[in-house]
Design an enzyme around this catalytic site. Structure first.
Site, PDB file in Angstrom:
ATOM      1  N   TYR A  52       0.810  -1.206   0.000  1.00 40.69           N
ATOM      2  CA  TYR A  52       0.000   0.000   0.000  1.00 40.69           C
ATOM      3  C   TYR A  52       0.845   1.260   0.000  1.00 40.69           C
ATOM      4  O   TYR A  52       0.435   2.292  -0.546  1.00 40.69           O
ATOM      5  CB  TYR A  52      -0.948  -0.007   1.199  1.00 40.69           C
ATOM      6  CG  TYR A  52      -2.166  -0.872   0.963  1.00 40.69           C
ATOM      7  CD1 TYR A  52      -3.198  -0.428   0.157  1.00 40.69           C
ATOM      8  CD2 TYR A  52      -2.262  -2.139   1.528  1.00 40.69           C
ATOM      9  CE1 TYR A  52      -4.305  -1.216  -0.088  1.00 40.69           C
ATOM     10  CE2 TYR A  52      -3.367  -2.942   1.290  1.00 40.69           C
ATOM     11  CZ  TYR A  52      -4.385  -2.476   0.482  1.00 40.69           C
ATOM     12  OH  TYR A  52      -5.482  -3.264   0.228  1.00 40.69           O
ATOM     13  N   TYR A 236      -5.407 -13.640  12.514  1.00 38.55           N
ATOM     14  CA  TYR A 236      -5.096 -12.244  12.186  1.00 38.55           C
ATOM     15  C   TYR A 236      -5.672 -11.297  13.230  1.00 38.55           C
ATOM     16  O   TYR A 236      -4.978 -10.906  14.170  1.00 38.55           O
ATOM     17  CB  TYR A 236      -5.601 -11.884  10.780  1.00 38.55           C
ATOM     18  CG  TYR A 236      -5.021 -10.565  10.314  1.00 38.55           C
ATOM     19  CD1 TYR A 236      -3.824 -10.542   9.619  1.00 38.55           C
ATOM     20  CD2 TYR A 236      -5.618  -9.349  10.624  1.00 38.55           C
ATOM     21  CE1 TYR A 236      -3.247  -9.332   9.237  1.00 38.55           C
ATOM     22  CE2 TYR A 236      -5.057  -8.150  10.245  1.00 38.55           C
ATOM     23  CZ  TYR A 236      -3.876  -8.142   9.553  1.00 38.55           C
ATOM     24  OH  TYR A 236      -3.311  -6.943   9.191  1.00 38.55           O
TER      25      TYR A 236
END
Length: 395
Positions: A52, A236
């Site tokens: 990103y 996660y």
């Protein structure tokens, strides 16, 4: 000039192709619709060479004429290996920035280090002045605490209970469903992961900018994060990485209440959507989940550059901020749409049948992984020697 070939194990490839990496950057650049709005904000981008961070860099350069400094920590070429993929991507991004007329400087340094902070801020102060946007997009396996000298190592583990789930494996480029089992993390491992991937370093950068008088009026800082599906939550969001992300989000609130209070600036975490990055491929089950998600969405799967364009629209005020109940900027609505998640859940329930019925997602995933290192990129001739010695962009 030398011949290079992909070498590695699993999702990790150690040799990168410079022309392939440059082609990947150029394809992202071409996919971003140019729009010079004349704003030219000053930006400090931490983690500018991959994922990103790279997408935010390219979208900012192409659409908003950003100026400033990008920091990355990349390995040069050695006798045994090429330079890292991020090294070659940075060189390609710098060339595009120069062609586009952007005043942008690239620094190769460990952004966690106190010396790097000092030298980068010296550069910012001398060449650019106050910063409009600090974008924090660092992902690393370890961090040295600048105050204590302790080296902390992050781990990817669940908290509380062991994690067992299907995973994606490739044998001779053929996808198959495997399984992964991870023991729960210790308290020390949880704390170490938070030290590496939480908000402590982000806060140090903001405090350092403020201490140097380098916060522009209307200063905004964002840190990239992820939430994802409940399918991967045990390893996660509910695991060690999730603990670090929660600390990142708490840090945004702390910054707003302290160093950025009284209108000095504002801090947000940004919840991006799923993506194939060098960081995400290390997380068990994420590969399978992302492949199934791509199979469901097809071309509606939003690339990192599309999400970066959306983020810049919000940061520059062209579009209103899309905030959730916790004050986080959300870019993942396309992924978390309930109808989409229902289809992914159905596939996840029997992943072997899902892969047998449709291999488009897994083929796409493997292509994306190899492209991270510059391999299998259309239009690149891999059958001839290539110049692997590429200099880091000069200031």
């Amino acid at each position: 000039m030398r011949e290079v070939a992909p070498k590695g194990r699993g999702y990790l490839i150690v040799n990168s192709h410079p022309e392939g990496c440059a082609a990947v950057v150029d394809r992202m650049w071409q996919a971003i619709t140019p729009r010079e709005d004349g704003s030219a904000p000053t930006v400090l981008l931490l983690g500018a060479s991959a994922g990103y961070g790279l997408a935010v860099l390219l979208a900012g350069l192409r659409r908003h004429g950003i100026r400033g400094v990008g920091v990355a920590y990349e390995a040069p070429e050695t006798e045994r290996r090429t330079a890292s993929a991020g090294w070659y991507r940075t060189a390609a991004a710098a060339a595009l920035a120069a062609e586009n007329g952007n005043d942008f400087t690239f620094v190769n340094a460990d952004a966690f280090g106190a010396d790097a902070k000092a030298s980068v801020l010296d550069l910012v102060a001398a060449q650019y002045g106050p910063v409009d946007h600090l974008v924090y997009s660092l992902a690393a396996p370890r961090r040295t605490d600048p105050r204590t000298g302790t080296v902390h190592h992050s781990v990817i583990k669940p908290l509380g209970e062991a994690y067992e789930a299907p995973s994606l494996e490739f044998t001779d480029d053929i996808a198959k469903v495997g399984s992964v089992r991870l023991p729960p993390a210790t308290e020390d491992e949880r704390e170490a992961t938070t030290k590496v991937m939480g908000g402590e370093d982000w806060a140090l950068w903001v405090e350092a900018l403020a201490g140097r008088g380098l916060l522009a009026d209307g200063f905004t800082t964002v840190a990239l994060s992820y939430v994802g599906s409940e399918l991967t939550a045990p390893v996660y969001r509910q695991g060690t990485i999730g603990a670090a992300k929660e600390h990142l989000e708490q840090t945004a609130a702390t910054l707003n209440d302290t160093v950025l209070s009284g209108g000095t600036g504002r801090a947000f975490t940004v919840v991006a959507g799923a993506a194939v990055t060098q960081a995400s491929t290390a997380i068990p089950s994420i590969a399978l989940y992302t492949s199934l998600l791509r199979g469901v969405l097809g071309e509606d799967f939003r690339s990192t550059d599309r999400q970066a364009v959306e983020l810049w629209e919000q940061l520059t005020g062209a579009e209103p901020l899309v905030l959730d109940g916790q004050g986080r900027i959300r870019l993942d609505g396309w992924e978390m749409d309930e109808a989409v998640q229902q289809r992914v859940r159905a596939l996840w329930a029997d992943p072997e049948a899902a892969l047998e019925a449709d291999t488009s997602g897994t083929r796409w995933f493997l292509e994306q992984v190899r492209a991270l290192y510059g391999w299998d990129v259309p239009g690149v001739d891999y059958g001839r020697p290539v110049e692997t010695t590429v200099t880091w962009p000069s200031a």
